[in-house]
Scaffold this motif. Structure first.
Motif, mmCIF file in Angstrom:
data_model
loop_
_atom_site.group_PDB
_atom_site.id
_atom_site.type_symbol
_atom_site.label_atom_id
_atom_site.label_comp_id
_atom_site.label_asym_id
_atom_site.label_seq_id
_atom_site.Cartn_x
_atom_site.Cartn_y
_atom_site.Cartn_z
ATOM 1 N N VAL A 191 0.840 -1.201 0.000
ATOM 2 C CA VAL A 191 0.000 0.000 0.000
ATOM 3 C C VAL A 191 0.878 1.255 0.000
ATOM 4 C CG1 VAL A 191 -1.609 1.391 1.381
ATOM 5 C CG2 VAL A 191 -2.030 -1.052 1.049
ATOM 6 N N VAL A 192 1.885 1.277 0.880
ATOM 7 C CA VAL A 192 2.793 2.424 0.939
ATOM 8 C C VAL A 192 3.537 2.586 -0.383
ATOM 9 C CG1 VAL A 192 4.851 3.372 2.062
ATOM 10 C CG2 VAL A 192 3.076 2.284 3.437
ATOM 11 N N HIS A 193 4.031 1.479 -0.920
ATOM 12 C CA HIS A 193 4.765 1.499 -2.195
ATOM 13 C C HIS A 193 3.926 2.142 -3.300
ATOM 14 C CE1 HIS A 193 7.639 -0.491 -5.130
ATOM 15 N NE2 HIS A 193 6.635 -0.150 -5.923
ATOM 16 N N GLU A 194 2.689 1.706 -3.432
ATOM 17 C CA GLU A 194 1.843 2.240 -4.508
ATOM 18 C C GLU A 194 1.450 3.689 -4.265
ATOM 19 O OE1 GLU A 194 1.906 0.554 -7.077
ATOM 20 O OE2 GLU A 194 2.650 -1.277 -6.125
ATOM 21 N N LEU A 195 1.223 4.070 -3.019
ATOM 22 C CA LEU A 195 0.904 5.470 -2.723
ATOM 23 C C LEU A 195 2.095 6.379 -3.013
ATOM 24 C CD1 LEU A 195 -1.150 5.213 0.600
ATOM 25 C CD2 LEU A 195 -2.019 5.862 -1.662
ATOM 26 N N VAL A 196 3.303 5.906 -2.734
ATOM 27 C CA VAL A 196 4.499 6.707 -3.013
ATOM 28 C C VAL A 196 4.642 6.962 -4.514
ATOM 29 C CG1 VAL A 196 7.040 6.657 -2.969
ATOM 30 C CG2 VAL A 196 5.752 6.127 -0.908
ATOM 31 N N HIS A 197 4.123 6.063 -5.335
ATOM 32 C CA HIS A 197 4.153 6.289 -6.778
ATOM 33 C C HIS A 197 3.345 7.535 -7.173
ATOM 34 C CE1 HIS A 197 6.608 3.260 -8.531
ATOM 35 N NE2 HIS A 197 5.942 2.261 -8.005
ATOM 36 N N LEU A 198 2.429 7.956 -6.344
ATOM 37 C CA LEU A 198 1.690 9.192 -6.612
ATOM 38 C C LEU A 198 2.564 10.420 -6.373
ATOM 39 C CD1 LEU A 198 -1.792 8.293 -5.075
ATOM 40 C CD2 LEU A 198 -1.095 8.208 -7.475
ATOM 41 N N LEU A 199 3.694 10.228 -5.685
ATOM 42 C CA LEU A 199 4.689 11.288 -5.529
ATOM 43 C C LEU A 199 5.782 11.177 -6.585
ATOM 44 C CD1 LEU A 199 5.259 11.302 -1.652
ATOM 45 C CD2 LEU A 199 3.913 12.941 -2.971
ATOM 46 N N GLU A 200 6.162 9.952 -6.912
ATOM 47 C CA GLU A 200 7.231 9.694 -7.873
ATOM 48 C C GLU A 200 6.887 8.444 -8.677
ATOM 49 O OE1 GLU A 200 9.967 9.575 -10.388
ATOM 50 O OE2 GLU A 200 9.929 11.311 -9.024
ATOM 51 N N LYS A 201 6.721 8.608 -9.956
ATOM 52 C CA LYS A 201 6.274 7.517 -10.826
ATOM 53 C C LYS A 201 7.296 6.400 -10.961
ATOM 54 C CE LYS A 201 4.501 6.720 -15.516
ATOM 55 N NZ LYS A 201 4.145 7.371 -16.816
ATOM 56 N N SER A 202 8.566 6.733 -11.091
ATOM 57 C CA SER A 202 9.611 5.746 -11.377
ATOM 58 C C SER A 202 10.247 5.189 -10.103
ATOM 59 C CB SER A 202 10.701 6.377 -12.242
ATOM 60 O OG SER A 202 10.174 6.884 -13.442
ATOM 61 N N HIS A 203 10.885 4.027 -10.248
ATOM 62 C CA HIS A 203 11.629 3.440 -9.137
ATOM 63 C C HIS A 203 13.057 4.000 -9.132
ATOM 64 C CE1 HIS A 203 8.487 0.219 -9.630
ATOM 65 N NE2 HIS A 203 8.459 0.406 -8.329
ATOM 66 N N ASN A 204 13.168 5.286 -8.930
ATOM 67 C CA ASN A 204 14.483 5.938 -8.961
ATOM 68 C C ASN A 204 14.912 6.298 -7.539
ATOM 69 O OD1 ASN A 204 12.851 8.099 -8.321
ATOM 70 N ND2 ASN A 204 12.900 8.975 -10.379
ATOM 71 N N ASN A 205 15.973 7.057 -7.437
ATOM 72 C CA ASN A 205 16.492 7.415 -6.112
ATOM 73 C C ASN A 205 15.525 8.287 -5.312
ATOM 74 O OD1 ASN A 205 18.865 5.982 -6.432
ATOM 75 N ND2 ASN A 205 19.972 7.713 -7.330
ATOM 76 N N ILE A 206 14.744 9.085 -6.027
ATOM 77 C CA ILE A 206 13.731 9.903 -5.343
ATOM 78 C C ILE A 206 12.690 8.997 -4.694
ATOM 79 C CG2 ILE A 206 11.902 11.617 -5.662
ATOM 80 C CD1 ILE A 206 13.581 12.766 -7.974
ATOM 81 N N PHE A 207 12.228 7.999 -5.460
ATOM 82 C CA PHE A 207 11.252 7.036 -4.946
ATOM 83 C C PHE A 207 11.816 6.301 -3.732
ATOM 84 C CE2 PHE A 207 9.500 2.783 -4.697
ATOM 85 C CZ PHE A 207 8.135 2.995 -4.796
ATOM 86 N N ILE A 208 13.042 5.823 -3.845
ATOM 87 C CA ILE A 208 13.692 5.099 -2.747
ATOM 88 C C ILE A 208 13.823 5.992 -1.516
ATOM 89 C CG2 ILE A 208 15.862 4.031 -1.992
ATOM 90 C CD1 ILE A 208 16.161 3.026 -4.904
ATOM 91 N N GLY A 209 14.129 7.265 -1.746
ATOM 92 C CA GLY A 209 14.226 8.213 -0.639
ATOM 93 C C GLY A 209 12.911 8.356 0.104
ATOM 94 N N TYR A 210 11.817 8.419 -0.648
ATOM 95 C CA TYR A 210 10.496 8.489 -0.016
ATOM 96 C C TYR A 210 10.208 7.225 0.788
ATOM 97 C CZ TYR A 210 8.939 12.696 -2.541
ATOM 98 O OH TYR A 210 8.789 13.981 -3.013
ATOM 99 N N MET A 211 10.523 6.064 0.212
ATOM 100 C CA MET A 211 10.277 4.799 0.917
ATOM 101 C C MET A 211 11.097 4.736 2.206
ATOM 102 S SD MET A 211 7.947 3.061 -0.624
ATOM 103 C CE MET A 211 8.154 1.508 0.264
ATOM 104 N N ASP A 212 12.342 5.194 2.143
ATOM 105 C CA ASP A 212 13.192 5.209 3.343
ATOM 106 C C ASP A 212 12.620 6.146 4.411
ATOM 107 O OD1 ASP A 212 14.988 3.407 2.280
ATOM 108 O OD2 ASP A 212 16.362 4.944 1.547
ATOM 109 N N LYS A 213 12.035 7.207 3.958
ATOM 110 C CA LYS A 213 11.459 8.184 4.878
ATOM 111 C C LYS A 213 10.195 7.653 5.556
ATOM 112 C CE LYS A 213 9.227 12.746 4.906
ATOM 113 N NZ LYS A 213 8.829 13.913 4.071
#
Length: 231
Positions: A191-213
């Motif tokens: 659920v968190v993973h898919e919601l974070v995609h609404l902030l960042e579409k790609s699995h890039n460093n920005i996405f990873i940063g959000y997941m870490d946060k």
């Protein structure tokens, strides 16, 4: 979407509006997917994949060697999983109605005597669907507030290669029905993973940063999610 065949491995290639190229070996079957910038030529993509063949094979072997159950027949004695708990399936015949319930360490599947394997599977899957759909709204309410996004629509369906998907444009999330078998923290992670995609579409460093946060232990949960395949 196009396809590359390298060393007898089929690779799905999709060009997107991204800056970098990304390679993914997907659980649970080990399918290979490459996301590449739109302006990257096919030869460059091919050379990138060739350079990663050893890595691809290593990860495919990992999924191949994961323990799997034998093909299900939905008969008494089989093991079934509900939100991470293991239960012994008990098949009960009745001409009244189909039903599923848990009694101690047993999951009782009540069906008509002449029910097919497919029908028994459908009855159990619909029960799984009811259970997981009760949990998702609570997780969405919690994490939408934390992440600061809103999913306009969500649903549950059986997916063979993904635990979840997100249509960023329509803000629509789909979650895999099989998550009803996994520990609740696995459902929460997806659920968190898919919601974070609404902030960042790609699995890039920005996405990873959000997941870490938002979910610092997400890597550990992801590993657990993919550690066992239940057919």
């Amino acid at each position: 979407m196009s396809t590359l065949i390298i060393d007898d491995i089929e690779i799905q290639v999709q060009k997107k509006k991204i800056k970098n190229i990304y390679l993914r070996v997907k659980a649970p079957q080990g399918g290979v997917q490459v996301s590449a910038p739109k302006n990257m030529n096919d030869e460059a993509i091919k050379m990138f994949v060739i350079s990663k063949i050893s890595w691809i094979k290593k990860h495919q072997e990992k999924y191949k060697n994961q323990p799997k159950q034998c093909k299900r027949e939905y008969v008494s004695g089989e093991s079934v999983y509900v939100f991470g708990g293991k239960y012994a399936l008990e098949l009960v015949y009745s001409n009244r109605c189909n039903d599923v319930k848990i009694n101690g360490d047993k999951l009782i599947l009540q069906v008509r005597e002449r029910s097919t394997i497919e029908r028994r599977a459908n009855v159990l899957n619909e029960w799984y669907r009811e259970n997981i759909k009760r949990e998702i709204p609570k997780l969405l309410e919690k994490w939408q507030k934390i992440i600061g996004v809103t999913a306009e629509e969500w649903g549950v369906k059986n997916m063979k290669t993904r635990w979840g998907t997100c249509n960023v444009r329509d803000k629509r999330i789909w979650l895999n029905l099989q998550l009803a078998k996994k520990h609740p923290k696995c459902l929460e992670y997806v659920v968190v993973h898919e919601l974070v995609h609404l902030l960042e579409k790609s699995h890039n460093n920005i996405f990873i940063g959000y997941m870490d946060k938002f979910l610092p232990n997400w890597r550990k949960i992801k590993k657990e999610l993919n550690a066992f395949i239940d057919d």
